[in-house]
Design an enzyme around this catalytic site. Structure first.
Site, PDB file in Angstrom:
ATOM      1  N   LYS A   1     -10.606  -3.875  -9.030  1.00  0.00           N
ATOM      2  CA  LYS A   1      -9.531  -3.037  -8.509  1.00  0.00           C
ATOM      3  C   LYS A   1      -8.989  -2.200  -9.651  1.00  0.00           C
ATOM      4  CE  LYS A   1      -5.111  -2.966  -6.174  1.00  0.00           C
ATOM      5  NZ  LYS A   1      -4.111  -3.701  -5.400  1.00  0.00           N
TER       6      LYS A   1
ATOM      7  N   LYS B   1     -12.286  -1.433  -5.093  1.00  0.00           N
ATOM      8  CA  LYS B   1     -11.182  -0.611  -4.612  1.00  0.00           C
ATOM      9  C   LYS B   1     -10.675   0.282  -5.727  1.00  0.00           C
ATOM     10  CE  LYS B   1      -6.578  -1.160  -2.841  1.00  0.00           C
ATOM     11  NZ  LYS B   1      -5.472  -2.046  -2.722  1.00  0.00           N
TER      12      LYS B   1
END
Ligand code: PBG
Length: 324
Positions: free
Chosen positions: A197, A249
């Site tokens: 992330k 992400k």
């Protein structure tokens, strides 16, 4: 002048030919709908920077979950928007905190028809907006945060989450949450780890979506966008700690990371087409600059082509309608 010996265009001549040889498919079952539920709301509240997305009331959340299930969507990911924030994010571990209330509502509505997931992170609940608790210097305290995550995960499981999604990028989060779930008998509650992330400007509209209190940034815990290899290190750690699924992400700016992780992961890989990706396409389409539906489908296909098994997208229910 010689003729070309190879003619790849032959396989593109008709819609039937293209359909026959198409490598990649996006199916409704692969999509997960992220949703926001706002404490005290009696009506859904529009999010200006995400046209078409709302902060749900408890009633409208139930309806959104039911609609997703009837559209054949694979899962739903809940985010809570509490009325009150404090330094330790108490609303996150409160069984009657809005996220846990929303989970119970959604499970009552859809049962096992959708995989019900919960964002496991403190940023929506803290008054400083960080994903963890702070030490005396105001730095996010990794290990003190783990202790809160463990309790948060257990409450989410108790509220009915099939899967919890730790998104705070604390070291050791998956292992600590796994141990806490197991201790409480939640052996079958899964963990979707936000594995790679990145600290991203594309999260901008999400801040409005959750009424974020954040000043500053998350660069001491989320990854530097310059680092691809580091995503593989995070993958190795999350797998070792017991992640059932892993995630990359944001989505489109990190397709290379997604492809690298999908290549080696032995658990399903998800990606999250985040708020800024949604906002960009909606904004350009509203200007008439992009063909909205084709752009959305092309973006979803790119995730699948890069190796994603699961895609979190705010268009999940709508796109499922076209894909069927
Ligand atoms: C953290 C979290 C964020 C998003 C999902 N989980 C925000 C952040 O890390 O700053 C962003 C999702 C989106 O932008 O659509 N709880």
């Amino acid at each position: 002048m010689g003729f070309p010996a190879q003619r790849p265009r032959r396989l593109r001549t008709t819609p039937a030919m293209r359909r026959l040889v198409s490598e990649t498919e996006v199916r409704p079952r692969q999509l997960v709908l992220p949703v926001f539920v706002r404490e005290g709301a009696t009506e859904p509240t529009p999010i200006a920077s995400m046209p078409g997305v709302v902060q749900h009331s408890r009633d409208s959340l139930r309806k959104a979950a039911a609609d997703a299930a009837s559209a054949g969507v694979g899962g739903i990911m809940l985010f809570g928007v509490p009325e009150h924030h404090d330094a330790i994010g108490s609303g996150a571990t409160d069984p009657d905190g809005i996220l846990n209330v929303g989970l119970r509502d959604v499970r009552a509505e859809v049962g096992d028809d959708l995989v019900v997931m919960a964002d496991l992170c403190l940023d929506e609940f803290t008054d400083h907006g960080h994903c963890g608790v702070l030490d005396e210097q105001g730095v996010v305290d990794n290990d003190a945060t783990l202790e809160v995550y463990a309790r948060m995960g257990v409450e989410q499981a108790r509220a009915g989450a099939h899967v919890v999604g730790p998104s705070g990028m604390m070291d050791g989060q998956v292992g600590v949450i796994r141990a806490a779930l197991d201790d409480e008998g939640f052996h079958d509650t899964g963990i979707l780890a936000y594995t790679a992330k990145y600290a991203s400007a594309f999260y901008g509209p999400f801040r409005e979506a959750v009424n974020s209190q954040l000043k500053g940034d998350r660069r001491t815990y989320q990854q530097d966008g310059a680092n691809g290899r580091e995503g593989l290190r995070e993958l190795a750690l999350d797998l070792e700690e017991g992640a059932d699924m892993v995630m990359v992400k944001p989505g489109m700016p990190y397709l290379d990371v997604l492809a690298r992780i999908a290549e080696v992961s032995d658990v399903p890989v998800a990606t999250y087409q985040i708020s800024g990706e949604y906002a960009m396409i909606e904004a350009a389409a509203a200007q008439g600059w992009l063909d909205r539906d084709r752009t959305i489908l092309e973006a979803l296909t790119s995730f699948r082509r890069a190796g994603a098994d699961v895609i979190l997208t705010y268009w999940a229910t709508e796109a499922a309608g076209w894909l069927d």
